[in-house]
Design a protein around this motif. Structure first.
Motif, PDB file in Angstrom:
ATOM      1  N   GLU A   4      15.915   5.623  18.148  1.00 48.01           N
ATOM      2  CA  GLU A   4      16.334   4.990  16.898  1.00 48.01           C
ATOM      3  C   GLU A   4      15.359   5.320  15.770  1.00 48.01           C
ATOM      4  OE1 GLU A   4      19.166   3.489  16.072  1.00 48.01           O
ATOM      5  OE2 GLU A   4      19.761   4.174  18.072  1.00 48.01           O
ATOM      6  N   ALA A   5      14.071   5.411  16.091  1.00 50.62           N
ATOM      7  CA  ALA A   5      13.088   5.791  15.070  1.00 50.62           C
ATOM      8  C   ALA A   5      13.332   7.221  14.607  1.00 50.62           C
ATOM      9  CB  ALA A   5      11.680   5.642  15.635  1.00 50.62           C
ATOM     10  N   LEU A   6      13.700   8.109  15.564  1.00 46.86           N
ATOM     11  CA  LEU A   6      14.019   9.483  15.186  1.00 46.86           C
ATOM     12  C   LEU A   6      15.221   9.528  14.257  1.00 46.86           C
ATOM     13  CD1 LEU A   6      13.627  11.647  18.436  1.00 46.86           C
ATOM     14  CD2 LEU A   6      12.246  11.740  16.353  1.00 46.86           C
ATOM     15  N   ARG A   7      16.259   8.762  14.599  1.00 44.44           N
ATOM     16  CA  ARG A   7      17.463   8.740  13.758  1.00 44.44           C
ATOM     17  C   ARG A   7      17.111   8.228  12.361  1.00 44.44           C
ATOM     18  NH1 ARG A   7      20.297   6.622  18.659  1.00 44.44           N
ATOM     19  NH2 ARG A   7      21.571   8.336  19.461  1.00 44.44           N
ATOM     20  N   THR A   8      16.282   7.210  12.309  1.00 46.99           N
ATOM     21  CA  THR A   8      15.892   6.640  11.020  1.00 46.99           C
ATOM     22  C   THR A   8      15.102   7.655  10.193  1.00 46.99           C
ATOM     23  OG1 THR A   8      15.806   4.442  12.041  1.00 46.99           O
ATOM     24  CG2 THR A   8      14.698   4.714   9.920  1.00 46.99           C
ATOM     25  N   PHE A   9      14.170   8.348  10.854  1.00 47.63           N
ATOM     26  CA  PHE A   9      13.382   9.364  10.150  1.00 47.63           C
ATOM     27  C   PHE A   9      14.285  10.447   9.557  1.00 47.63           C
ATOM     28  CE2 PHE A   9      11.646  13.701  10.793  1.00 47.63           C
ATOM     29  CZ  PHE A   9      10.773  13.727   9.694  1.00 47.63           C
ATOM     30  N   VAL A  10      15.250  10.943  10.339  1.00 53.05           N
ATOM     31  CA  VAL A  10      16.144  11.985   9.844  1.00 53.05           C
ATOM     32  C   VAL A  10      16.970  11.465   8.671  1.00 53.05           C
ATOM     33  CG1 VAL A  10      18.139  13.431  10.427  1.00 53.05           C
ATOM     34  CG2 VAL A  10      16.236  13.221  12.042  1.00 53.05           C
ATOM     35  N   ALA A  11      17.421  10.215   8.754  1.00 55.92           N
ATOM     36  CA  ALA A  11      18.219   9.642   7.662  1.00 55.92           C
ATOM     37  C   ALA A  11      17.396   9.531   6.385  1.00 55.92           C
ATOM     38  CB  ALA A  11      18.752   8.269   8.074  1.00 55.92           C
ATOM     39  N   VAL A  12      16.142   9.087   6.497  1.00 54.32           N
ATOM     40  CA  VAL A  12      15.283   8.979   5.313  1.00 54.32           C
ATOM     41  C   VAL A  12      14.981  10.363   4.747  1.00 54.32           C
ATOM     42  CG1 VAL A  12      13.000   8.291   4.487  1.00 54.32           C
ATOM     43  CG2 VAL A  12      14.256   6.798   6.046  1.00 54.32           C
ATOM     44  N   ALA A  13      14.708  11.315   5.653  1.00 56.69           N
ATOM     45  CA  ALA A  13      14.389  12.677   5.197  1.00 56.69           C
ATOM     46  C   ALA A  13      15.549  13.287   4.432  1.00 56.69           C
ATOM     47  CB  ALA A  13      14.024  13.547   6.407  1.00 56.69           C
ATOM     48  N   GLU A  14      16.774  13.056   4.885  1.00 63.65           N
ATOM     49  CA  GLU A  14      17.933  13.664   4.241  1.00 63.65           C
ATOM     50  C   GLU A  14      18.325  12.933   2.953  1.00 63.65           C
ATOM     51  OE1 GLU A  14      20.840  13.738   7.377  1.00 63.65           O
ATOM     52  OE2 GLU A  14      20.140  15.689   8.120  1.00 63.65           O
ATOM     53  N   ALA A  15      18.133  11.608   2.943  1.00 63.47           N
ATOM     54  CA  ALA A  15      18.525  10.837   1.759  1.00 63.47           C
ATOM     55  C   ALA A  15      17.402  10.747   0.731  1.00 63.47           C
ATOM     56  CB  ALA A  15      18.956   9.426   2.163  1.00 63.47           C
ATOM     57  N   GLY A  16      16.156  10.847   1.194  1.00 60.88           N
ATOM     58  CA  GLY A  16      15.020  10.713   0.289  1.00 60.88           C
ATOM     59  C   GLY A  16      14.756   9.289  -0.126  1.00 60.88           C
ATOM     60  N   GLN A  17      15.418   8.329   0.501  1.00 57.86           N
ATOM     61  CA  GLN A  17      15.289   6.931   0.129  1.00 57.86           C
ATOM     62  C   GLN A  17      15.256   6.063   1.396  1.00 57.86           C
ATOM     63  OE1 GLN A  17      15.043   5.552  -2.925  1.00 57.86           O
ATOM     64  NE2 GLN A  17      15.289   7.463  -4.087  1.00 57.86           N
ATOM     65  N   PHE A  18      14.312   5.133   1.483  1.00 61.21           N
ATOM     66  CA  PHE A  18      14.267   4.195   2.598  1.00 61.21           C
ATOM     67  C   PHE A  18      15.480   3.254   2.553  1.00 61.21           C
ATOM     68  CE2 PHE A  18      10.249   5.925   3.265  1.00 61.21           C
ATOM     69  CZ  PHE A  18       9.616   5.380   4.382  1.00 61.21           C
ATOM     70  N   GLN A  19      15.859   2.857   1.338  1.00 59.27           N
ATOM     71  CA  GLN A  19      16.962   1.915   1.208  1.00 59.27           C
ATOM     72  C   GLN A  19      18.275   2.550   1.664  1.00 59.27           C
ATOM     73  OE1 GLN A  19      16.751  -1.449   0.376  1.00 59.27           O
ATOM     74  NE2 GLN A  19      18.816  -1.333   1.245  1.00 59.27           N
ATOM     75  N   ALA A  20      18.452   3.840   1.398  1.00 62.32           N
ATOM     76  CA  ALA A  20      19.675   4.522   1.832  1.00 62.32           C
ATOM     77  C   ALA A  20      19.781   4.517   3.355  1.00 62.32           C
ATOM     78  CB  ALA A  20      19.695   5.950   1.304  1.00 62.32           C
ATOM     79  N   ALA A  21      18.658   4.753   4.037  1.00 64.48           N
ATOM     80  CA  ALA A  21      18.659   4.702   5.503  1.00 64.48           C
ATOM     81  C   ALA A  21      18.924   3.285   5.986  1.00 64.48           C
ATOM     82  CB  ALA A  21      17.331   5.219   6.048  1.00 64.48           C
ATOM     83  N   ALA A  22      18.348   2.285   5.292  1.00 67.46           N
ATOM     84  CA  ALA A  22      18.588   0.890   5.670  1.00 67.46           C
ATOM     85  C   ALA A  22      20.065   0.550   5.560  1.00 67.46           C
ATOM     86  CB  ALA A  22      17.751  -0.033   4.787  1.00 67.46           C
ATOM     87  N   ASP A  23      20.712   0.993   4.483  1.00 68.04           N
ATOM     88  CA  ASP A  23      22.138   0.739   4.309  1.00 68.04           C
ATOM     89  C   ASP A  23      22.959   1.426   5.403  1.00 68.04           C
ATOM     90  OD1 ASP A  23      21.486  -0.683   2.048  1.00 68.04           O
ATOM     91  OD2 ASP A  23      21.951   0.959   0.653  1.00 68.04           O
ATOM     92  N   GLU A  24      22.574   2.646   5.781  1.00 60.34           N
ATOM     93  CA  GLU A  24      23.310   3.393   6.800  1.00 60.34           C
ATOM     94  C   GLU A  24      23.272   2.686   8.156  1.00 60.34           C
ATOM     95  OE1 GLU A  24      23.042   7.710   9.138  1.00 60.34           O
ATOM     96  OE2 GLU A  24      22.181   7.501   7.127  1.00 60.34           O
ATOM     97  N   PHE A  25      22.109   2.123   8.510  1.00 68.49           N
ATOM     98  CA  PHE A  25      21.962   1.506   9.826  1.00 68.49           C
ATOM     99  C   PHE A  25      22.188  -0.002   9.808  1.00 68.49           C
ATOM    100  CE2 PHE A  25      19.289   5.386  10.243  1.00 68.49           C
ATOM    101  CZ  PHE A  25      19.968   5.969  11.320  1.00 68.49           C
ATOM    102  N   GLY A  26      22.425  -0.549   8.619  1.00 63.83           N
ATOM    103  CA  GLY A  26      22.685  -1.980   8.527  1.00 63.83           C
ATOM    104  C   GLY A  26      21.478  -2.839   8.832  1.00 63.83           C
TER     105      GLY A  26
END
Length: 309
Positions: A4-26
């Motif tokens: 899950e940490a890996l998935r979160t890292f990839v989401a932040v890297a692609e979006a450039g925003q912590f909040q965008a990753a938070a929204d994606e994973f709820g």
């Protein structure tokens, strides 16, 4: 490493925003930050650099991102490989000549889109087969296992009763009989090569012998089905027992006769063993098929007291 940490890292890297990753994973932005921090502690490098506009990858983060994506792809493939319906259903059919194998084959013929694999285990008794189902060597097995011997975690469904028939050569005294009763077999040698001590079929034939005073043996070497057919064709006294639905082949010159047994009709109860809660869609379809496609149960059934469920 936390997937899950890996998935979160990839989401932040692609979006450039912590909040965008938070929204994606709820989850909250704080939860995302904690996952990234834990991952960085695990690999002991800084992966992301916070900026006024969000975050960017560090040099190490750029290198790590490629590998993280490969790991997540491999995890997804592994999950898909074992998801119900994603792999063939493996069914132990005991012997490819007998009725369970033929029933599975008919199921496949009527459902060619279903992915399954009929196998024969090297295990020699029902208890071993049940363990093979439990440990995932196979998904299901046809066995004659008494209800009180079914281990925890295994479900059992009696899906196929195979009425027995007498198989004899043309010179056997009963060759021209339209039907015979078990009592009429007294004094005739019934040869069933391949019976192994300790198996459920050995127990079945022993009970049958004791119930009707029959002479059933497995003496001599077992050279296979073809040799058995040759021996029956050449003998005026030898007989064997087969199940309705068993598929044995012999040359036309052998002129072997399959004679139904009645009054009563001995049946061999095939029970399908499978892991409790198994949701494989082919298993569900196979069970539905077997419930409605088996031979009709005779009105005068005989079976051992504890042969099945």
């Amino acid at each position: 490493m936390d997937v899950e940490a890996l998935r979160t890292f990839v989401a932040v890297a692609e979006a450039g925003q912590f909040q965008a990753a938070a929204d994606e994973f709820g989850v909250s932005q704080q939860a995302v930050s904690k996952r990234i921090a834990a991952l960085e502690r695990h690999i002991e490098v800084k992966l992301l650099v916070r900026t006024s506009r969000g975050s960017r990858l560090s040099l190490d983060g750029q290198v790590f991102l490629t590998h993280a994506k490969k790991i997540l792809a491999a995890v997804a493939q592994a999950e898909q490989a074992v998801r119900p319906g994603s792999r063939p259903l493996r069914v132990d059919v005991l012997n490819r000549r007998i009725s369970p194998a033929q029933a599975v084959y008919r199921f496949y013929r009527s459902h060619p889109e279903m992915d399954l694999d009929a196998v024969t285990l090297s295990t020699e008794n029902a208890a071993q087969a049940a363990r093979a189902v439990l440990d995932g060597t196979v998904d299901a097995s046809f066995r004659a296992l008494p209800a009180d011997q079914i281990p925890a975690g295994i479900s059992a469904e009696r899906v196929l009763d195979a009425p027995l028939e007498l198989l004899v050569g043309p010179d056997h005294p009963l060759a021209d009989a339209p039907r015979v009763s078990p009592a009429q077999l007294t004094g005739h040698r019934i040869w069933i090569p391949g019976i192994r001590p300790g198996t459920e079929w050995a127990a079945f034939y022993r009970a049958l012998s004791e119930a009707f005073g029959l002479s059933i043996d497995a003496l001599g070497p077992n050279f296979g089905d073809e040799a058995l057919m040759d021996a029956l064709a050449d003998s005026a006294s030898l007989a064997t027992l087969v199940g309705t639905g068993d598929r044995y082949l012999w040359t036309q010159a052998h002129d072997l006769r399959r004679i139904p047994l009645h009054d009563p009709t001995p049946v061999y109860p095939h029970v399908l063993l499978f892991r409790s809660g198994d949701q494989h869609p082919v298993l569900t379809a196979l069970r539905d098929h077997l419930r409605v496609s088996g031979p009709p149960t005779p009105h005068d059934v005989w079976e051992p007291d504890r042969a099945g469920c």
